[in-house]
Write a protein that holds these residues in place. Structure first.
Motif, PDB file in Angstrom:
ATOM      1  N   ASP A  36       0.855  -1.192   0.000  1.00 28.59           N
ATOM      2  CA  ASP A  36       0.000   0.000   0.000  1.00 28.59           C
ATOM      3  C   ASP A  36       0.893   1.245   0.000  1.00 28.59           C
ATOM      4  O   ASP A  36       1.916   1.276   0.687  1.00 28.59           O
ATOM      5  CB  ASP A  36      -0.882  -0.018   1.269  1.00 28.59           C
ATOM      6  N   TYR A 145     -14.623   6.318 -13.060  1.00 26.71           N
ATOM      7  CA  TYR A 145     -14.417   5.343 -11.979  1.00 26.71           C
ATOM      8  C   TYR A 145     -15.054   3.999 -12.362  1.00 26.71           C
ATOM      9  O   TYR A 145     -14.402   2.948 -12.354  1.00 26.71           O
ATOM     10  CB  TYR A 145     -15.011   5.875 -10.669  1.00 26.71           C
ATOM     11  N   TYR A 189     -11.669   8.247   5.531  1.00 26.01           N
ATOM     12  CA  TYR A 189     -11.337   8.965   4.299  1.00 26.01           C
ATOM     13  C   TYR A 189     -11.148  10.435   4.637  1.00 26.01           C
ATOM     14  O   TYR A 189     -11.889  10.990   5.447  1.00 26.01           O
ATOM     15  CB  TYR A 189     -12.469   8.876   3.285  1.00 26.01           C
TER      16      TYR A 189
HETATM   17  N1  LIG Z   1     -16.016   1.778  -0.186  1.00 26.06           N
HETATM   18  C1  LIG Z   1     -16.977   1.377  -1.012  1.00 26.06           C
HETATM   19  O1  LIG Z   1     -18.172   1.561  -0.720  1.00 26.06           O
HETATM   20  C2  LIG Z   1     -16.608   0.643  -2.287  1.00 26.06           C
HETATM   21  C3  LIG Z   1     -17.657   0.250  -3.145  1.00 26.06           C
HETATM   22  C4  LIG Z   1     -17.328  -0.445  -4.306  1.00 26.06           C
HETATM   23  C5  LIG Z   1     -16.010  -0.745  -4.592  1.00 26.06           C
HETATM   24  N2  LIG Z   1     -15.013  -0.347  -3.759  1.00 26.06           N
HETATM   25  C6  LIG Z   1     -13.612  -0.696  -4.102  1.00 26.06           C
HETATM   26  O2  LIG Z   1     -12.981  -1.279  -2.976  1.00 26.06           O
HETATM   27  C7  LIG Z   1     -11.583  -0.990  -2.991  1.00 26.06           C
HETATM   28  C8  LIG Z   1     -11.171  -0.467  -1.634  1.00 26.06           C
HETATM   29  O3  LIG Z   1     -11.915   0.709  -1.337  1.00 26.06           O
HETATM   30  P1  LIG Z   1     -11.875   1.411   0.077  1.00 26.06           P
HETATM   31  O4  LIG Z   1     -13.224   1.958   0.329  1.00 26.06           O
HETATM   32  O5  LIG Z   1     -11.274   0.500   1.080  1.00 26.06           O
HETATM   33  O6  LIG Z   1     -10.896   2.639  -0.227  1.00 26.06           O
HETATM   34  P2  LIG Z   1      -9.562   3.127   0.510  1.00 26.06           P
HETATM   35  O7  LIG Z   1      -9.171   4.408  -0.148  1.00 26.06           O
HETATM   36  O8  LIG Z   1      -9.761   3.120   1.979  1.00 26.06           O
HETATM   37  O9  LIG Z   1      -8.529   1.974   0.137  1.00 26.06           O
HETATM   38  C9  LIG Z   1      -7.699   1.987  -1.011  1.00 26.06           C
HETATM   39  C10 LIG Z   1      -6.288   1.653  -0.544  1.00 26.06           C
HETATM   40  O10 LIG Z   1      -5.444   1.545  -1.696  1.00 26.06           O
HETATM   41  C11 LIG Z   1      -4.247   2.285  -1.469  1.00 26.06           C
HETATM   42  N3  LIG Z   1      -3.766   2.688  -2.812  1.00 26.06           N
HETATM   43  C12 LIG Z   1      -4.410   3.473  -3.714  1.00 26.06           C
HETATM   44  N4  LIG Z   1      -3.636   3.601  -4.819  1.00 26.06           N
HETATM   45  C13 LIG Z   1      -2.515   2.883  -4.606  1.00 26.06           C
HETATM   46  C14 LIG Z   1      -1.349   2.642  -5.385  1.00 26.06           C
HETATM   47  N5  LIG Z   1      -1.175   3.179  -6.582  1.00 26.06           N
HETATM   48  N6  LIG Z   1      -0.371   1.866  -4.861  1.00 26.06           N
HETATM   49  C15 LIG Z   1      -0.517   1.318  -3.619  1.00 26.06           C
HETATM   50  N7  LIG Z   1      -1.589   1.511  -2.838  1.00 26.06           N
HETATM   51  C16 LIG Z   1      -2.570   2.297  -3.326  1.00 26.06           C
HETATM   52  C17 LIG Z   1      -4.645   3.422  -0.562  1.00 26.06           C
HETATM   53  O11 LIG Z   1      -3.567   3.958   0.175  1.00 26.06           O
HETATM   54  C18 LIG Z   1      -5.686   2.746   0.341  1.00 26.06           C
HETATM   55  O12 LIG Z   1      -5.075   2.154   1.479  1.00 26.06           O
HETATM   56  C19 LIG Z   1     -11.361  -0.024  -4.144  1.00 26.06           C
HETATM   57  O13 LIG Z   1     -10.858  -0.752  -5.247  1.00 26.06           O
HETATM   58  C20 LIG Z   1     -12.746   0.507  -4.440  1.00 26.06           C
HETATM   59  O14 LIG Z   1     -12.877   0.891  -5.773  1.00 26.06           O
HETATM   60  C21 LIG Z   1     -15.283   0.352  -2.622  1.00 26.06           C
END
Ligand SMILES: NC(=O)c1ccc[n+]([C@@H]2O[C@H](COP(=O)([O-])OP(=O)(O)OC[C@H]3O[C@@H](n4cnc5c(N)ncnc54)[C@H](O)[C@@H]3O)[C@@H](O)[C@H]2O)c1
Length: 332
Positions: A36, A145, A189
């Motif tokens: 991460d 997205y 966030y």
């Molecule tokens: N939260 C929701 O309701 C939801 C709904 C549908 C899909 N998702 C998907 O679930 C996944 C996780 O979402 P989340 O809500 O936990 O978001 P989040 O932002 O908390 O988690 C994303 C993580 O990825 C890391 N990251 C981002 N880009 C990176 C990179 N280039 N290299 C290394 N690390 C990187 C960030 O530091 C973070 O820890 C995502 O793929 C998101 O699209 C989330």
């Protein structure tokens, strides 16, 4: 329990959803290897395994990690997630969510990874005429997205077709909320956009009021209807996906939601009930690309994986998120 030496690479494992899955992997006897860049994640959310600070664009480092830890299974969360931002910064989103996924998948197939679980999203459906939506409903994402997620799904389909040892599951999540029971991890966030989080922060006085985007939808109370899922049920689905891939070696796409919709007003009324705060709301115009109703048909994941959600209760979900938000506010 599994052999504790089985390493699972978790990209984005320091984020909201990833950290819950890392917790469950650890509790199930797997060893998560979290990769991460902490752009939105928190290192102290990683409760189990090893943590490597690295960016997905660093393909050499990714390859080194896959080799070093003899990775056979990857759960790929790392992505940017803010829909509105993706409209204004499409390159940022395609780069991180699609191009970086492509490089990660390339490194996986070149280094013997066999199982890949991908965080997809209900955003791939866009404005759907159908509800509940099924996995084979038409995909019509309406923003970068959602498109970046759809393109990555297509990529996985094409790659797994030709690389027979590589199988994947794309999990299409609906609206995720709630936190760890022990309040060790939760949503943090910097600029939250999720309705329940915004409502709770408004109840805590962090925002003056909450916008209701659209009050003239063709729904019973005029506000948009969504399927809200508790983080622990979603997290558990990932463990089931991983175990399925390891055993059955078949690629699949699954919705992951409760199949039950709540309108924005229902969510806000329940939030007011849970928090006992009658916070201010402001009726605003619909946002472009917001579908009136988005509800998951999750029968496939129930049938194939035996997924059996435990927390299909809006009040429980909001209360779980409320406890977390209060803790965040106190700065504990
Ligand atoms: N939260 C929701 O309701 C939801 C709904 C549908 C899909 N998702 C998907 O679930 C996944 C996780 O979402 P989340 O809500 O936990 O978001 P989040 O932002 O908390 O988690 C994303 C993580 O990825 C890391 N990251 C981002 N880009 C990176 C990179 N280039 N290299 C290394 N690390 C990187 C960030 O530091 C973070 O820890 C995502 O793929 C998101 O699209 C989330």
């Amino acid at each position: 329990m599994h052999d504790s030496t089985e390493n699972i690479l978790v990209t984005g494992g320091a984020g909201y959803i990833g950290s819950h899955v890392v917790r469950d992997l650890g509790e199930q006897g797997y060893k998560p290897i979290v990769y991460d860049n902490l752009s939105t994640g928190n290192k102290d959310f990683v409760l189990y395994g090893d943590f490597i600070k690295g960016d997905l664009k660093d393909t050499n480092l990714i390859t080194k990690i896959i080799k070093k830890y003899k990775i056979k299974s990857v759960i790929h969360f790392a992505a940017y997630i803010v829909v509105e931002e993706s409209v204004n910064k499409p390159i940022k989103y395609y780069n991180n969510n699609f191009f970086n996924s492509l490089n990660l998948i390339k490194s996986c197939i070149e280094n013997g990874v066999e199982n890949f679980v991908f965080s997809s999203s209900a955003a791939v459906y866009g404005i759907s005429e159908e509800f509940p939506v099924k996995e084979n409903s038409q995909l019509n994402p309406v923003n970068p997205y959602g498109r970046s997620k759809m393109f990555t799904e297509i990529l996985l389909e094409d790659i797994s077709y030709i690389y027979k040892n590589f199988n994947y599951i794309a999990l299409r999540y609906f609206n995720v909320a709630g936190a760890d029971k022990k309040l060790r991890i939760g949503q943090k966030y910097e600029n939250p956009t999720h309705l329940i989080t915004l409502a709770l922060k408004t109840a805590l006085g962090e925002y003056e009021s909450l916008n209701i985007f659209g009050t003239d939808y063709n729904t019973p109370d005029g506000t948009a209807i969504r399927d809200y899922i508790h983080i622990d049920d979603l997290s558990n689905a990932h463990i089931l996906c991983l175990n399925y891939l390891k055993k059955e070696r078949k690629s699949k796409v699954f919705n992951c939601g409760y199949g039950q919709g709540y309108s924005v007003l229902e969510v806000l009324n329940t939030t007011k009930k849970v928090t006992k705060v009658n916070f201010k709301t402001v009726n605003s115009k619909k946002r472009e690309g917001d579908p009136p109703i988005l509800i998951a048909d999750s029968n496939l994941i129930k049938d194939k994986l035996g997924w059996s959600p435990k927390y299909n209760d809006l009040e429980f979900i909001i209360n779980s998120a409320w406890e977390w938000e209060k803790k965040l506010k106190k700065g504990e």
